[in-house]
Design a protein around this motif. Structure first.
Motif, PDB file in Angstrom:
ATOM      1  N   ILE A 168       0.765  -1.014  -0.090  1.00  0.00           N
ATOM      2  CA  ILE A 168       0.066  -0.197   0.050  1.00  0.00           C
ATOM      3  C   ILE A 168       0.837   1.112  -0.096  1.00  0.00           C
ATOM      4  CG2 ILE A 168      -1.677   1.257   1.533  1.00  0.00           C
ATOM      5  CD1 ILE A 168      -3.026  -0.876   0.098  1.00  0.00           C
ATOM      6  N   LEU A 169       1.866   1.224   0.666  1.00  0.00           N
ATOM      7  CA  LEU A 169       2.828   2.609   0.984  1.00  0.00           C
ATOM      8  C   LEU A 169       3.409   2.644  -0.516  1.00  0.00           C
ATOM      9  CD1 LEU A 169       4.083   4.722   2.466  1.00  0.00           C
ATOM     10  CD2 LEU A 169       5.624   3.109   3.637  1.00  0.00           C
ATOM     11  N   ALA A 170       3.935   1.728  -1.053  1.00  0.00           N
ATOM     12  CA  ALA A 170       4.759   1.701  -2.281  1.00  0.00           C
ATOM     13  C   ALA A 170       3.858   2.347  -3.266  1.00  0.00           C
ATOM     14  CB  ALA A 170       5.435   0.396  -2.744  1.00  0.00           C
ATOM     15  N   LEU A 171       2.719   1.658  -3.480  1.00  0.00           N
ATOM     16  CA  LEU A 171       1.659   2.219  -4.409  1.00  0.00           C
ATOM     17  C   LEU A 171       1.153   3.718  -4.200  1.00  0.00           C
ATOM     18  CD1 LEU A 171      -0.725  -0.969  -4.628  1.00  0.00           C
ATOM     19  CD2 LEU A 171       0.783  -0.215  -6.507  1.00  0.00           C
ATOM     20  N   ASN A 172       0.966   3.878  -3.048  1.00  0.00           N
ATOM     21  CA  ASN A 172       0.413   5.388  -2.746  1.00  0.00           C
ATOM     22  C   ASN A 172       1.733   6.292  -2.864  1.00  0.00           C
ATOM     23  OD1 ASN A 172      -0.541   7.608  -0.801  1.00  0.00           O
ATOM     24  ND2 ASN A 172      -2.282   6.681  -1.727  1.00  0.00           N
ATOM     25  N   THR A 173       2.872   6.020  -2.411  1.00  0.00           N
ATOM     26  CA  THR A 173       3.933   6.905  -2.837  1.00  0.00           C
ATOM     27  C   THR A 173       4.255   7.049  -4.186  1.00  0.00           C
ATOM     28  OG1 THR A 173       4.822   6.028  -0.749  1.00  0.00           O
ATOM     29  CG2 THR A 173       6.547   7.037  -2.248  1.00  0.00           C
ATOM     30  N   GLY A 174       4.063   5.975  -5.026  1.00  0.00           N
ATOM     31  CA  GLY A 174       4.261   5.937  -6.372  1.00  0.00           C
ATOM     32  C   GLY A 174       3.220   6.904  -7.080  1.00  0.00           C
ATOM     33  N   ALA A 175       1.853   6.851  -6.761  1.00  0.00           N
ATOM     34  CA  ALA A 175       1.141   7.737  -7.035  1.00  0.00           C
ATOM     35  C   ALA A 175       1.220   9.323  -6.755  1.00  0.00           C
ATOM     36  CB  ALA A 175      -0.209   7.217  -6.408  1.00  0.00           C
ATOM     37  N   MET A 177       4.017  10.587  -6.584  1.00  0.00           N
ATOM     38  CA  MET A 177       5.311  10.916  -7.331  1.00  0.00           C
ATOM     39  C   MET A 177       4.713  11.403  -9.076  1.00  0.00           C
ATOM     40  SD  MET A 177       7.947   7.966  -5.911  1.00  0.00           S
ATOM     41  CE  MET A 177       9.225   8.204  -7.335  1.00  0.00           C
ATOM     42  N   GLY A 178       3.822  10.510  -9.329  1.00  0.00           N
ATOM     43  CA  GLY A 178       3.340  10.622 -10.496  1.00  0.00           C
ATOM     44  C   GLY A 178       2.236  11.420 -10.940  1.00  0.00           C
ATOM     45  N   GLY A 179       1.514  11.883  -9.532  1.00  0.00           N
ATOM     46  CA  GLY A 179       0.298  12.592  -9.951  1.00  0.00           C
ATOM     47  C   GLY A 179      -0.843  11.882 -10.333  1.00  0.00           C
ATOM     48  N   PHE A 180      -0.791  10.777  -9.725  1.00  0.00           N
ATOM     49  CA  PHE A 180      -2.254   9.932 -10.343  1.00  0.00           C
ATOM     50  C   PHE A 180      -3.005   9.356  -8.962  1.00  0.00           C
ATOM     51  CE2 PHE A 180       1.374   7.392 -10.642  1.00  0.00           C
ATOM     52  CZ  PHE A 180       1.190   6.217 -10.068  1.00  0.00           C
ATOM     53  N   ALA A 181      -4.223   8.673  -9.100  1.00  0.00           N
ATOM     54  CA  ALA A 181      -4.913   8.404  -7.924  1.00  0.00           C
ATOM     55  C   ALA A 181      -4.594   6.940  -7.419  1.00  0.00           C
ATOM     56  CB  ALA A 181      -6.401   8.621  -8.103  1.00  0.00           C
ATOM     57  N   HIS A 182      -5.018   6.852  -6.426  1.00  0.00           N
ATOM     58  CA  HIS A 182      -4.870   5.320  -5.799  1.00  0.00           C
ATOM     59  C   HIS A 182      -6.170   4.981  -4.774  1.00  0.00           C
ATOM     60  CE1 HIS A 182      -2.940   2.693  -2.481  1.00  0.00           C
ATOM     61  NE2 HIS A 182      -3.497   1.901  -3.253  1.00  0.00           N
ATOM     62  N   ASP A 183      -7.233   4.002  -5.578  1.00  0.00           N
ATOM     63  CA  ASP A 183      -8.333   3.670  -4.920  1.00  0.00           C
ATOM     64  C   ASP A 183      -8.025   2.744  -3.569  1.00  0.00           C
ATOM     65  OD1 ASP A 183     -10.819   2.367  -4.340  1.00  0.00           O
ATOM     66  OD2 ASP A 183     -11.386   3.016  -6.276  1.00  0.00           O
ATOM     67  N   THR A 184      -8.587   3.238  -2.433  1.00  0.00           N
ATOM     68  CA  THR A 184      -8.308   2.386  -1.267  1.00  0.00           C
ATOM     69  C   THR A 184      -8.920   0.923  -1.284  1.00  0.00           C
ATOM     70  OG1 THR A 184     -10.374   3.134  -0.256  1.00  0.00           O
ATOM     71  CG2 THR A 184      -8.614   4.477  -0.043  1.00  0.00           C
ATOM     72  N   GLU A 446       9.317   3.874  -6.655  1.00  0.00           N
ATOM     73  CA  GLU A 446      10.092   4.298  -7.898  1.00  0.00           C
ATOM     74  C   GLU A 446       9.481   3.852  -9.320  1.00  0.00           C
ATOM     75  OE1 GLU A 446      11.970   6.539  -9.302  1.00  0.00           O
ATOM     76  OE2 GLU A 446      12.465   7.797  -7.357  1.00  0.00           O
ATOM     77  N   ARG A 447       9.399   2.074  -8.977  1.00  0.00           N
ATOM     78  CA  ARG A 447       8.606   1.388 -10.188  1.00  0.00           C
ATOM     79  C   ARG A 447       7.356   1.621 -10.463  1.00  0.00           C
ATOM     80  NH1 ARG A 447      11.598  -4.408  -9.361  1.00  0.00           N
ATOM     81  NH2 ARG A 447      13.698  -3.768  -9.516  1.00  0.00           N
ATOM     82  N   VAL A 448       6.615   2.015  -9.508  1.00  0.00           N
ATOM     83  CA  VAL A 448       4.961   2.495  -9.845  1.00  0.00           C
ATOM     84  C   VAL A 448       5.254   3.594 -10.608  1.00  0.00           C
ATOM     85  CG1 VAL A 448       2.891   3.274  -8.708  1.00  0.00           C
ATOM     86  CG2 VAL A 448       4.243   1.077  -7.629  1.00  0.00           C
ATOM     87  N   PHE A 449       5.843   4.372 -10.148  1.00  0.00           N
ATOM     88  CA  PHE A 449       5.940   5.643 -10.987  1.00  0.00           C
ATOM     89  C   PHE A 449       6.327   5.623 -12.448  1.00  0.00           C
ATOM     90  CE2 PHE A 449       8.864   9.134 -12.048  1.00  0.00           C
ATOM     91  CZ  PHE A 449       8.232  10.177 -12.466  1.00  0.00           C
ATOM     92  N   ARG A 450       7.334   4.886 -12.456  1.00  0.00           N
ATOM     93  CA  ARG A 450       7.845   4.567 -14.016  1.00  0.00           C
ATOM     94  C   ARG A 450       6.883   3.707 -14.683  1.00  0.00           C
ATOM     95  NH1 ARG A 450      13.349   3.910 -11.412  1.00  0.00           N
ATOM     96  NH2 ARG A 450      12.938   1.600 -11.329  1.00  0.00           N
ATOM     97  N   PHE A 451       6.359   2.763 -14.117  1.00  0.00           N
ATOM     98  CA  PHE A 451       5.317   2.178 -14.920  1.00  0.00           C
ATOM     99  C   PHE A 451       4.228   3.050 -15.369  1.00  0.00           C
ATOM    100  CE2 PHE A 451       0.996  -0.320 -14.785  1.00  0.00           C
ATOM    101  CZ  PHE A 451       1.335  -0.704 -15.859  1.00  0.00           C
ATOM    102  N   HIS A 452       3.660   3.617 -14.613  1.00  0.00           N
ATOM    103  CA  HIS A 452       2.726   4.711 -15.146  1.00  0.00           C
ATOM    104  C   HIS A 452       3.000   5.845 -16.114  1.00  0.00           C
ATOM    105  CE1 HIS A 452       0.322   8.696 -14.627  1.00  0.00           C
ATOM    106  NE2 HIS A 452      -0.800   7.815 -14.294  1.00  0.00           N
ATOM    107  N   GLN A 453       4.297   6.343 -15.924  1.00  0.00           N
ATOM    108  CA  GLN A 453       4.976   7.293 -16.689  1.00  0.00           C
ATOM    109  C   GLN A 453       5.075   6.643 -18.054  1.00  0.00           C
ATOM    110  OE1 GLN A 453       5.908  10.762 -16.330  1.00  0.00           O
ATOM    111  NE2 GLN A 453       4.130  10.501 -14.869  1.00  0.00           N
ATOM    112  N   ASN A 454       5.633   5.337 -18.210  1.00  0.00           N
ATOM    113  CA  ASN A 454       6.078   4.620 -19.428  1.00  0.00           C
ATOM    114  C   ASN A 454       4.886   4.218 -20.258  1.00  0.00           C
ATOM    115  OD1 ASN A 454       8.996   5.344 -19.129  1.00  0.00           O
ATOM    116  ND2 ASN A 454       9.448   3.428 -18.086  1.00  0.00           N
ATOM    117  N   THR A 455       3.880   4.009 -19.506  1.00  0.00           N
ATOM    118  CA  THR A 455       2.710   3.319 -19.951  1.00  0.00           C
ATOM    119  C   THR A 455       1.924   4.775 -20.833  1.00  0.00           C
ATOM    120  OG1 THR A 455       2.390   1.491 -18.380  1.00  0.00           O
ATOM    121  CG2 THR A 455       0.394   2.229 -19.742  1.00  0.00           C
ATOM    122  N   LEU A 456       2.060   5.918 -20.253  1.00  0.00           N
ATOM    123  CA  LEU A 456       1.474   6.983 -20.747  1.00  0.00           C
ATOM    124  C   LEU A 456       2.003   7.238 -21.937  1.00  0.00           C
ATOM    125  CD1 LEU A 456      -0.295   8.911 -18.004  1.00  0.00           C
ATOM    126  CD2 LEU A 456      -1.459   7.281 -19.360  1.00  0.00           C
TER     127      LEU A 456
END
Length: 533
Positions: A168-175, A177-184, A446-456
């Motif tokens: 949870i902490l990694a996902l939300n921290t990545g969100a 960093m990337g400016g996107f949302a995390h559904d609880t 960091e990987r959460v952030f990069r996955f979001h960025q690279n997918t977009l």
């Protein structure tokens, strides 16, 4: 057992050292087992590989077998067993994008382009260059005082309790960093969501976790307090989920930790029950009234609901209730039955609920037919891992996409399918503190952030290749599919956008909409004739 090989090597290294008293040949044992001990200690402290942190030394066998996987993949493809290697390809793609490494492949498509059902997007002879891939959609209707400028790609619902604290902490921290949302997810807002600092979509399920009375009913004062948190950007009422629609759940008392109890607002020592249906409403009109209650106490933030489409007429009942009460949610998320990252009964996972494509198209056209599509936004959720998945959903009517599976892959999920056993080998879906330590939060966020960025970024490239300047320009005619050996059809033929207001005007019934619309009523989910649903 996970550390037995390391412990055994340490013992053998010590015995070899003692053996030097009798023979210098024991130096071979000292060097061999000492090197293995050094490797195991290095595995325990390195942040990159969760498998090695949980399975020092023996975890390297996984990577050795991965080295020969291309040959195995090719054998499976040639043996007509393509489902597994293709799903593995998607997982590999996520890993590569999350790690920021090259994700291109040689020798053409991995898909068999001559099979029926193969899909592709049309491209333009005049492609566009899109410099900014931070695609946004504004969510919030006329009654919303704090619209949310959401990313077009966000983390779908996964509860704390199902996922570990580190996950949870990694996902939300990545969100964040990337400016996107995390559904609880319906498990409530945990301390780890708050610690991450990312935008939160607060999901309210039938257990009302985080906003419930001791008896399990909805507590409006507790809800108002949760919704007032600046980190909370939207409120999502969960009617059903794709993995097990119409199925409740029980978290046994033995699995409830103090942190889970804190997030959910439940006592320790008691089973935590999520009813199959909401106790606060039972009719379409009551559902809309409950949405109004949430809206009135949500500090003006967007309020909507999520569901997996079941009886199509029942969704039309909800739409008729919107028209009758003039209470229109700010958004609806359509969850496909093929999604679901948690454990579910096999029969439900395989055969209950409507897949995303059919559900999304039906919801989109029903709202168009009722003249309401412009008053709300439509989200899509279900195995949406790649840029093509997102583009296809947008073409079929969605305004944005959510993904659980893709982001789980990005933090190291290997689909061990041990989510319900508390023995997740990579620390993603476990409450075992020794297992979840394998998930290094700074590295995985960091990987959460990069996955979001690279997918977009990939979505931007596909959008430009189609001659568009924004993904919201994708329409059904951009999607083509092979129907048989020599025939192809456009998405416009298979999944057309039906005319605005056609249900209100009673125009035609080519797709069976008007028949169900005439049977739907706002006062009850049951039809006038209970023998036909």
């Amino acid at each position: 057992m996970r550390f037995s090989v390391l412990a055994g090597c340490a013992v053998l290294a010590f015995l070899s050292l003692v053996g030097l008293i009798w023979s210098s040949w024991f130096w071979l044992g000292v060097l061999l087992f000492g090197a293995l001990v050094a490797l195991g200690v290095s595995d325990l402290v390195q942040p990159r590989h969760s498998i090695l942190r949980n399975y020092p030394i023996i975890g390297h066998m996984r990577f050795m077998f991965e080295g020969i996987r291309p040959e195995i993949r090719q054998y499976l493809i040639e043996s007509d067993q393509d489902e597994e290697p293709f799903s593995r390809d998607k997982r590999s793609l996520v890993y590569q994008r999350a790690k920021g490494v090259e994700d291109k492949r040689p020798f053409g498509t991995r898909q068999r382009v001559y099979d029926s059902g193969y899909e592709w997007l049309t491209h333009s002879a005049a492609p566009k260059h899109i410099a900014n891939h931070d695609f946004r959609v504004t969510i919030g209707g006329p009654d919303c005082k704090q619209p949310y400028d959401a990313s077009i790609y966000n983390i779908s619902a996964m509860s704390f309790g199902a996922l570990s604290a580190n996950a949870i902490l990694a996902l939300n921290t990545g969100a964040r960093m990337g400016g996107f949302a995390h559904d609880t997810g319906e498990g409530g807002i945990s301390r780890y969501h708050r610690q991450g600092g990312g935008d939160i979509i607060y999901e309210v399920g039938s257990g009302y976790f985080g906003c419930r009375t001791p008896e399990g009913r909805f507590d409006v004062d507790k809800f108002r307090e949760q919704a007032a948190d600046p980190q909370v950007k939207m409120i999502e009422l969960k009617l059903s989920q794709g993995a097990k629609p119409g199925h409740g759940g029980v978290l046994p008392a033995s699995k409830i930790s103090p942190e889970i109890a804190e997030a959910r607002g439940v006592p320790m020592g008691q089973d935590c029950v999520s009813p199959a249906s909401h106790p606060e409403f039972s009719t379409p009109i009551e559902l809309m009234q409950f949405i109004k209650t949430l809206r009135d106490n949500a500090s003006g933030k967007p309020v909507g609901f999520k569901l997996c489409i079941g009886h199509r007429r029942e969704f039309m009942c909800m739409v008729k209730a919107m028209l009758e009460t003039d209470i229109v949610p700010d958004f609806i998320v359509v969850d496909g039955k093929e999604g679901g990252t948690g454990a579910a009964p096999l029969e439900f996972a395989n055969h209950m609920g409507m897949p995303l494509v059919e559900g999304l198209v039906f919801a989109h056209n029903t709202l168009r037919g009722a003249g309401l599509r412009d008053r709300l936004k439509l989200g899509a959720s279900a195995k949406l891992v790649t840029a093509f998945d997102i583009a296809k959903s947008l073409a079929l009517g969605a305004d944005w996409a959510n993904s659980a599976r893709g982001f789980m892959f990005s933090i190291g999920c290997i689909q061990a399918q041990a989510c319900h056993t508390n023995h997740c080998p990579v620390g993603v879906a476990t409450q075992d503190k020794t297992r979840q330590r394998a998930l290094d939060v700074p590295a995985k966020s960091e990987r959460v952030f990069r996955f979001h960025q690279n997918t977009l970024k990939a979505l931007a490239e596909m959008t430009g290749a189609a001659g568009l300047t924004h993904p919201n320009g994708f329409m059904p005619h951009h999607l083509l599919m092979r129907e048989s050996d020599r025939d192809m059809v456009t998405g416009e033929e298979v999944y057309p956008y039906l005319p605005e207001g056609f249900l209100l005007r009673g125009d035609g019934d080519d797709f069976g909409y008007s028949m169900r619309w005439n049977r739907a009523r706002a006062e009850a989910f049951e039809p006038f004739d209970a023998s036909y649903v």
